[in-house]
Design an enzyme around this catalytic site. Structure first.
Site, short mmCIF file in Angstrom:
data_model
loop_
_atom_site.label_atom_id
_atom_site.label_comp_id
_atom_site.label_asym_id
_atom_site.label_seq_id
_atom_site.Cartn_x
_atom_site.Cartn_y
_atom_site.Cartn_z
N LYS A 72 22.87 -12.05 39.79
CA LYS A 72 21.63 -11.32 40.12
C LYS A 72 21.53 -10.05 39.29
O LYS A 72 20.50 -9.76 38.70
CB LYS A 72 21.63 -10.96 41.60
CG LYS A 72 20.59 -9.90 41.99
CD LYS A 72 20.56 -9.61 43.46
CE LYS A 72 21.48 -8.52 43.88
NZ LYS A 72 20.98 -7.14 43.65
N ASN A 73 22.64 -9.30 39.20
CA ASN A 73 22.56 -7.98 38.56
C ASN A 73 22.59 -8.05 37.06
O ASN A 73 22.46 -7.03 36.38
CB ASN A 73 23.66 -7.07 39.10
CG ASN A 73 23.40 -6.74 40.57
OD1 ASN A 73 22.32 -7.01 41.09
ND2 ASN A 73 24.40 -6.21 41.25
N CYS A 75 17.36 3.43 49.59
CA CYS A 75 17.53 2.26 50.45
C CYS A 75 18.62 2.63 51.44
O CYS A 75 19.15 3.74 51.45
CB CYS A 75 17.87 1.03 49.63
SG CYS A 75 19.48 1.15 48.90
N ARG A 102 19.71 6.81 46.07
CA ARG A 102 19.41 6.03 44.86
C ARG A 102 18.52 6.82 43.90
O ARG A 102 17.43 6.41 43.56
CB ARG A 102 18.80 4.67 45.20
CG ARG A 102 19.47 3.89 46.29
CD ARG A 102 20.89 3.44 45.95
NE ARG A 102 20.98 2.50 44.87
CZ ARG A 102 20.89 1.18 45.00
NH1 ARG A 102 20.67 0.68 46.18
NH2 ARG A 102 20.99 0.38 43.96
N ASP A 133 30.23 -3.40 45.56
CA ASP A 133 29.49 -4.53 46.13
C ASP A 133 30.40 -5.52 46.84
O ASP A 133 29.91 -6.48 47.42
CB ASP A 133 28.70 -5.27 45.03
CG ASP A 133 27.59 -4.42 44.49
OD1 ASP A 133 27.04 -4.77 43.44
OD2 ASP A 133 27.29 -3.37 45.10
N ARG A 159 18.16 -12.14 49.27
CA ARG A 159 17.89 -11.34 48.07
C ARG A 159 18.95 -11.59 47.01
O ARG A 159 18.66 -11.55 45.82
CB ARG A 159 17.90 -9.84 48.43
CG ARG A 159 16.72 -9.36 49.22
CD ARG A 159 16.74 -7.85 49.27
NE ARG A 159 17.09 -7.35 47.94
CZ ARG A 159 17.81 -6.24 47.74
NH1 ARG A 159 18.22 -5.53 48.76
NH2 ARG A 159 18.10 -5.84 46.53
C1 EPZ Z 1 23.59 -1.40 40.37
O1 EPZ Z 1 22.75 -0.51 41.05
C2 EPZ Z 1 23.60 -2.68 41.20
N1 EPZ Z 1 22.24 -3.21 41.30
C3 EPZ Z 1 24.14 -2.40 42.61
O2 EPZ Z 1 24.22 -3.65 43.29
C4 EPZ Z 1 25.55 -1.82 42.48
O3 EPZ Z 1 26.04 -1.51 43.76
C5 EPZ Z 1 25.50 -0.56 41.61
O4 EPZ Z 1 24.94 -0.88 40.32
C6 EPZ Z 1 26.88 0.04 41.38
O5 EPZ Z 1 27.71 -0.91 40.79
C7 EPZ Z 1 21.71 -3.88 40.23
O6 EPZ Z 1 22.34 -4.01 39.19
C8 EPZ Z 1 20.34 -4.44 40.42
P1 EPZ Z 1 24.08 3.03 39.85
P2 EPZ Z 1 22.32 0.89 40.31
O7 EPZ Z 1 22.96 3.64 39.11
O8 EPZ Z 1 22.34 0.72 38.85
C9 EPZ Z 1 24.12 7.48 41.41
C10 EPZ Z 1 23.83 -5.16 45.02
O9 EPZ Z 1 24.25 -5.23 46.18
N2 EPZ Z 1 23.01 7.69 40.48
O10 EPZ Z 1 25.27 2.51 39.07
O11 EPZ Z 1 21.09 1.37 40.97
C11 EPZ Z 1 23.72 6.57 42.56
O12 EPZ Z 1 23.11 7.33 43.60
C12 EPZ Z 1 23.40 -3.82 44.46
O13 EPZ Z 1 23.74 -6.12 44.22
C13 EPZ Z 1 22.57 9.00 40.26
O14 EPZ Z 1 23.09 9.95 40.83
O15 EPZ Z 1 23.53 1.83 40.75
C14 EPZ Z 1 25.03 5.98 43.00
O16 EPZ Z 1 25.68 6.88 43.86
C15 EPZ Z 1 23.55 -2.71 45.47
N3 EPZ Z 1 21.55 9.18 39.38
C16 EPZ Z 1 25.83 5.90 41.69
O17 EPZ Z 1 25.17 6.77 40.76
C17 EPZ Z 1 20.94 8.15 38.71
O18 EPZ Z 1 20.02 8.40 37.91
C18 EPZ Z 1 25.88 4.52 41.07
O19 EPZ Z 1 24.56 4.05 40.98
C19 EPZ Z 1 21.41 6.84 38.95
C20 EPZ Z 1 22.45 6.63 39.83
#
Ligand code: EPZ
Length: 416
Positions: free
Chosen positions: A18-19, A111, A116, A302, A394
């Protein structure tokens, strides 16, 4: 509805990731030529991304697990409601900026697992020359020209997966060289980079913290097979161990699962590789393990909820520390309804494992917490009713069908 206590046995085929497929679908916006993506999982998030691409003007056609997309002429405003409903859709911003030099998307809602934010995505776009403004719940990005830049994308949790994907997709059509420091190293980022390079992009260093992207004028269509879903594979591996069964995961890639397999082995689970399959079964008594979630190649956030269920079934104390998201313990209160004894201390959950779980009605909250509740139901004595299973659909293709194939007594019932 799940009647627990049945050891899972047999083979299950792991679907496309998915990701990986979500940002790869977004990347088809970068060319006006047709693209074909294979091993596309049937998930509501994928369906949704298809609707978003269509709303932007692309032609989208699903044919089994093959997806054809052609973004001949597109407009740069994402549909407010569609985008608000799925956070992952933020990754259309980079390609829209790259292709049209402008993008307008609704600010993705937070969420249930955390705020996020997208500050790092926007920092990357600004470094490439975009002007960012936020009004009326929309974020607008506009650039007269996109110029390569050296930028640091590290955030409070180490790095950002979709932030790295988004900036990469804007940089491939920028003028000059972009260097992204503290880039995310997840296999899904590498898969996206491979797809972009097959379209004629020049991305180096994907999978390492430093990525170098040399902008090109135009990208052409391409065909790509998505990597298998490492999180789905981990989920079935843990379900096999939790039910004291023996399951072979067809198509799973052990090289994407080092941290998970290492912890499972430490917990007394036997994992054997044969070709592109993994066979998982318990190997005597389970042992408690301590886990901290980290960016890749660390233990994936995850898989945190699913591993917590296994530890709830394990005699002893396990400490699970969540370092990526600020609120990813919703499953704890639901697991308590099945008899689990888990205390939350700040970023850590202290699991006093070994009490048998007994079935009860529980409520799913986020995608991976829902999977954890299903695993708990499979291991518990008696019947467990998991409500709001749309969360599961999802991110898990045909999860009840795949589990029934492994002998689970699981049925969908109309939400009462
Ligand atoms: C991706 O989300 C995945 N989703 C998530 O999977 C996964 O948990 C996550 O990466 C971490 O591995 C998809 O790929 C669609 P991040 P993403 O930006 O990219 C902070 C699932 O269950 N952050 O790596 O949105 C954020 O708040 C989902 O499949 C900022 O501070 O996650 C978090 O604490 C859930 N500023 C951390 O970084 C930003 O601009 C990691 O988030 C962006 C993120």
């Amino acid at each position: 509805m799940i009647k627990g206590g049945v050891p899972l046995r047999g083979e299950v085929t792991i679907s496309g990731a998915k990701n990986a497929v979500l940002p790869i679908m977004a990347a088809t916006l970068l060319t006006d030529e047709p693209c074909v993506i294979r091993r596309v999982p049937k998930l509501s998030d994928v369906e949704f991304m298809g609707q978003i691409l269509t709303s932007l003007g692309a032609r989208v056609g699903f044919d089994g697990d093959r997806l054809r997309v052609q973004a001949k002429k597109i407009q740069g405003v994402g549909d407010y409601d569609l985008i608000r409903k799925m956070r992952g859709s933020i990754c259309i911003m980079g390609p829209l900026l790259g292709r049209l030099r402008k993008a307008t998307v609704s600010l993705p809602g937070g969420c249930i697992i955390g705020a996020r934010p997208i500050d790092l995505h926007l920092k990357g776009f600004e470094a490439l020359g975009a002007k960012i403004s936020i009004e009326g719940g929309y974020v607008h990005a506009k650039a007269r020209r996109l110029a390569g830049a050296d930028l640091f994308l590290g955030g409070r949790a180490g790095c950002t997966v979709l932030g790295t994907a988004n900036v990469m997709m804007a940089a491939v059509l920028a003028e000059g060289v972009t260097i992204i420091e503290s880039a995310a190293c997840e296999p899904e980022v590498v898969d996206l980079a491979n797809f972009l390079n097959s379209m004629g992009a020049r991305v180096q260093g994907a999978g390492s913290p430093t990525m170098t992207i040399t902008g090109v004028k135009k990208l052409h269509g391409a065909e790509h097979e998505v990597i298998p879903d490492r999180i789905e594979a981990a989920t079935y591996a843990i379900a096999a161990a939790a039910t004291n069964g023996e399951v072979t995961l067809l198509g799973a890639r052990a090289d994407h699962l080092h941290a998970v397999l290492d912890k499972l082995r430490e917990a007394g689970v036997k994992v054997e590789r044969n070709g592109s399959a993994l066979t998982v079964r318990r190997n005597g008594r389970l042992k408690p393990v301590d886990i901290t979630t980290l960016p890749y190649a660390g233990f994936p956030t995850d898989v945190q909820a699913q591993m917590m269920v296994l530890m709830a079934l394990t005699q002893g104390i396990s400490i699970i520390t969540e370092r990526i998201f600020e609120a990813r313990f919703m499953h704890v209160s639901e697991l308590a309804r099945l008899g689990a004894d888990i205390a939350i201390e700040g970023p850590s959950a202290i699991v006093k494992g070994g009490k048998p779980l007994s079935g009860a009605p529980v409520m799913a909250s986020d995608l991976r917490a829902s999977a954890a509740l299903v695993i708990a139901g499979l291991a518990a004595h008696g019947t467990t009713e998991v409500k709001r299973v749309y969360h599961l659909d999802r991110g898990y293709e045909n999860i009840d069908g795949k589990l029934r194939q492994l002998g689970a007594r699981i049925q969908r019932a109309e939400e009462s």
